[in-house]
Design a protein around this motif. Structure first.
Motif, PDB file in Angstrom:
ATOM      1  N   ALA A   1      34.142 -16.720  -1.078  1.00  0.00           N
ATOM      2  CA  ALA A   1      33.796 -17.813  -1.973  1.00  0.00           C
ATOM      3  C   ALA A   1      32.638 -17.361  -2.873  1.00  0.00           C
ATOM      4  O   ALA A   1      31.694 -16.704  -2.411  1.00  0.00           O
ATOM      5  N   ARG A   2      32.713 -17.717  -4.141  1.00  0.00           N
ATOM      6  CA  ARG A   2      31.689 -17.279  -5.097  1.00  0.00           C
ATOM      7  C   ARG A   2      30.295 -17.749  -4.703  1.00  0.00           C
ATOM      8  O   ARG A   2      29.286 -17.094  -5.014  1.00  0.00           O
ATOM      9  N   ALA A   3      30.195 -18.855  -3.991  1.00  0.00           N
ATOM     10  CA  ALA A   3      28.898 -19.405  -3.597  1.00  0.00           C
ATOM     11  C   ALA A   3      28.116 -18.488  -2.664  1.00  0.00           C
ATOM     12  O   ALA A   3      26.932 -18.729  -2.400  1.00  0.00           O
TER      13      ALA A   3
ATOM     14  N   CYS B   1      31.058 -12.754 -10.666  1.00  0.00           N
ATOM     15  CA  CYS B   1      32.333 -13.472 -10.558  1.00  0.00           C
ATOM     16  C   CYS B   1      32.256 -14.832 -11.246  1.00  0.00           C
ATOM     17  O   CYS B   1      31.272 -15.568 -11.107  1.00  0.00           O
ATOM     18  N   ARG B   2      33.314 -15.194 -11.971  1.00  0.00           N
ATOM     19  CA  ARG B   2      33.368 -16.480 -12.667  1.00  0.00           C
ATOM     20  C   ARG B   2      34.551 -17.326 -12.189  1.00  0.00           C
ATOM     21  O   ARG B   2      34.857 -18.346 -12.796  1.00  0.00           O
TER      22      ARG B   2
ATOM     23  N   PRO C   1      48.730 -15.957 -13.462  1.00  0.00           N
ATOM     24  CA  PRO C   1      47.908 -15.206 -14.415  1.00  0.00           C
ATOM     25  C   PRO C   1      47.303 -13.980 -13.746  1.00  0.00           C
ATOM     26  O   PRO C   1      46.954 -14.024 -12.563  1.00  0.00           O
ATOM     27  N   ALA C   2      47.193 -12.909 -14.493  1.00  0.00           N
ATOM     28  CA  ALA C   2      46.551 -11.716 -13.946  1.00  0.00           C
ATOM     29  C   ALA C   2      45.087 -12.037 -13.647  1.00  0.00           C
ATOM     30  O   ALA C   2      44.395 -12.631 -14.470  1.00  0.00           O
ATOM     31  N   PRO C   3      44.600 -11.673 -12.474  1.00  0.00           N
ATOM     32  CA  PRO C   3      43.202 -11.988 -12.157  1.00  0.00           C
ATOM     33  C   PRO C   3      42.248 -11.124 -12.966  1.00  0.00           C
ATOM     34  O   PRO C   3      42.575  -9.987 -13.326  1.00  0.00           O
ATOM     35  N   PRO C   4      41.054 -11.637 -13.268  1.00  0.00           N
ATOM     36  CA  PRO C   4      40.035 -10.780 -13.879  1.00  0.00           C
ATOM     37  C   PRO C   4      39.715  -9.613 -12.944  1.00  0.00           C
ATOM     38  O   PRO C   4      39.750  -9.761 -11.715  1.00  0.00           O
ATOM     39  N   LEU C   5      39.424  -8.468 -13.522  1.00  0.00           N
ATOM     40  CA  LEU C   5      39.173  -7.251 -12.747  1.00  0.00           C
ATOM     41  C   LEU C   5      37.748  -6.765 -12.955  1.00  0.00           C
ATOM     42  O   LEU C   5      37.231  -6.775 -14.077  1.00  0.00           O
TER      43      LEU C   5
ATOM     44  N   GLY D   1      43.072 -19.759 -15.963  1.00  0.00           N
ATOM     45  CA  GLY D   1      43.760 -20.317 -14.824  1.00  0.00           C
ATOM     46  C   GLY D   1      43.745 -19.449 -13.592  1.00  0.00           C
ATOM     47  O   GLY D   1      44.282 -19.845 -12.554  1.00  0.00           O
ATOM     48  N   ALA D   2      43.132 -18.284 -13.630  1.00  0.00           N
ATOM     49  CA  ALA D   2      43.085 -17.402 -12.464  1.00  0.00           C
ATOM     50  C   ALA D   2      42.256 -18.052 -11.356  1.00  0.00           C
ATOM     51  O   ALA D   2      41.226 -18.659 -11.606  1.00  0.00           O
TER      52      ALA D   2
END
Length: 201
Positions: free
Chosen positions: A143-145, A94-95, A51-55, A3-4
């Motif tokens: 943005a990931r794009a 990044c996902r 939720p804690a963001p991925p690092l 959910g991040a």
């Protein structure tokens, strides 16, 4: 991490020439390496209940040491290509929809960094902090794009600021948080931080 909305990338790949080439993120500050201060900063999360963001840590040496703190990657381009190369590598890994970049040499980033950038005008693919005097290009949301355009620009050794402009970046006002952008580049910077902030952090 489910959910991040964003991933946090700590940019730790610099040469740290003003610290005699020491790996800046691993220099101790108040008994903890500098990278640990950054990763623990509350401003990297949108809200305490989220939720804690991925690092991610982007580093070009001592990857096995950095891996004790978070998932660690390195620049994919050879040589010292500057921070845009680290941003490009992080975007490729990044996902989540968004990537929040912060430099490893700023131990106390703004406590509302993520929320202000995430809540900036819809439609801007890059949102970058402005401290009231100047842009802070390494404190930005992407943005990931943008992974492919970032990699192409890094290969041409384009500067982060110039690339952000080319991509239509929007500046977000952090004029009331200017002290939180103080970075540590020299031994005297570390000493001054310990004297001013560490007892209260």
């Amino acid at each position: 991490m489910s959910g991040a909305t964003h991933t946090v990338a700590v940019l730790a790949g610099g040469a740290a020439t003003r610290l005699d080439g020491r790996d800046k993120g691993l220099v101790p500050l108040g008994g903890r390496p500098l990278v640990d201060w950054v990763l623990a900063a509350p401003g990297l999360r949108r809200a305490p209940e989220d939720p804690a963001p991925p690092l991610l840590i982007v580093a070009n040496r001592n990857l096995e040491v950095y891996a004790r703190y978070a998932a660690t990657i390195h620049d994919v381009l050879p040589g010292q290509r500057g921070p845009l190369a680290g941003i490009a590598a992080a975007l490729a890994a990044c996902r989540t929809d968004w990537l929040l970049s912060v430099p490893v040499d700023c131990p106390l980033p703004p406590p509302d960094l993520a929320v202000r950038l995430l809540d900036a005008p819809v439609g801007a693919a890059i949102r970058v902090a402005h401290d009231g005097v100047r842009r802070q290009p390494l404190f930005a949301l992407y943005a990931r794009a943008l992974a492919a355009p970032a990699a192409a620009a890094a290969a041409e050794q384009t500067g982060v600021h110039a690339w952000q402009d080319a991509m239509g970046a929007v500046e977000v006002d952090f004029g009331d948080r200017r002290v939180h952008f103080d970075n540590l580049n020299t031994p005297s910077d570390f000493a001054a931080f310990r004297e001013r902030f560490a007892p209260h952090a």
